[in-house]
Design an enzyme around this catalytic site. Sequence first.
Site: not given
Length: 393
Positions: A35, A198, A348, A371
């Site tokens: 990053r 999930k 990610g 997200g």
Amino acid sequence: MFKKLKEYDVSNKRVFLRLDLNVPVKEGKIKDDSRITAALPTIRYLLERNARVVAASHLGRPKNGPAPEFSLAPVAKRLAELLPGTDVVFAGDVVGDDAFSKASALKEGELLLLENLRFETGETKGDEELAAKIRKFGDVYVTDAFGAVHRAHASVFQAPKLFDVVLAGFLIEKEIQYLKENLEKPERPYFALLGGAKVSDKIPILKSLVEKVDGIAIAGGMAYTFLYARGEKVGRSILETEMVGTATAIMKRAAERGIPFLLPVDHVIASSMEDPVPTESAKIDDNSSAFDIGPKTIALFAAEIKKAKTIVWNGPMGVFEKEQFRKGTVEIAKAVADTGAVKIVGGGDSVSAIKVAGVENRITHISTGGGASLELIAGDKLPGVEILYEKGQ
Ligand code: AMP
């Protein structure tokens, strides 16, 4: 439209730069500096134009103000190593005396990194007073903090409201271009590939994509809730029984729209994750779990991938961290890389999966946000992106 960094002359200006330098740090050591390196083009561009740059970021989730384990000090050190010849100054607070005295002493072409924004409890609350203090650091607001644009935090959403000039850095410019602008008018067929653990994490994106795409393939742990909803036996594979209704509704919607909705037709099963002898099978017996997709599924998905002109991929096809369950993800990554489509990978774990397959150089755009990528792909309005459009008018 939003204003890009190159569309305004930043020479000799005082710039507040919101970055995402939220890197993993353990005992003062940075475990992965990607990053930081990703932020360098924007930083260098500003410094080369003799801007005085006050940079800020969050790191981790400190709960009640300053905590040494969440300090950005190791990041400042790394930045200094990556920017030889540049004076990188570090402030021991965010909007305190140290930060403001160092900011006012800053010379042209110098960089000041503030301490972790979340040491100010007003940051995550979107506090307007904190935003007003941030405003004092510069005349131009530049953001490259894509990982934070889905949060209405003070430095992300409130502060830019107060600046006359608000610009998107190079990272954000690309993210918005691919994840928002391109996907609003995708070249068709537009195909979505979703995996990961999930269903519950991915409901908003699933509900949105099922309305937009020309085909969907689902694999990874989340596929088993869909297969179960179709009445298939899933053994001990991950199953979210409370999501069965949602899964059924999503499949119904795909059928109403007449788009292909692909699920695994065979699997790599094992009695446990540690089992060294995985077996390929079309069925999952009661004592086994499916940890990867099988060869027929790879072929089925690859055929659909070949036809696509735009591909969005999030989430691995199986437990790719383990050698025995990696093939599905690797083969699908190769199939995606081989097409001439616009290929967008977000989130990610998907990024690590692409790297495991070694095809990262053949992907059109690999998103850096977790997200934030999913929400932007889903077509949500993100505070940190909306404010860029508002200010770019
Ligand atoms: P996510 O963060 O939702 O993209 O999920 C990524 C995780 O899903 C990875 O750690 C994978 O190991 C895991 N995963 C993928 N496929 C399966 C599966 N069939 N069973 C259990 N976990 C899985």
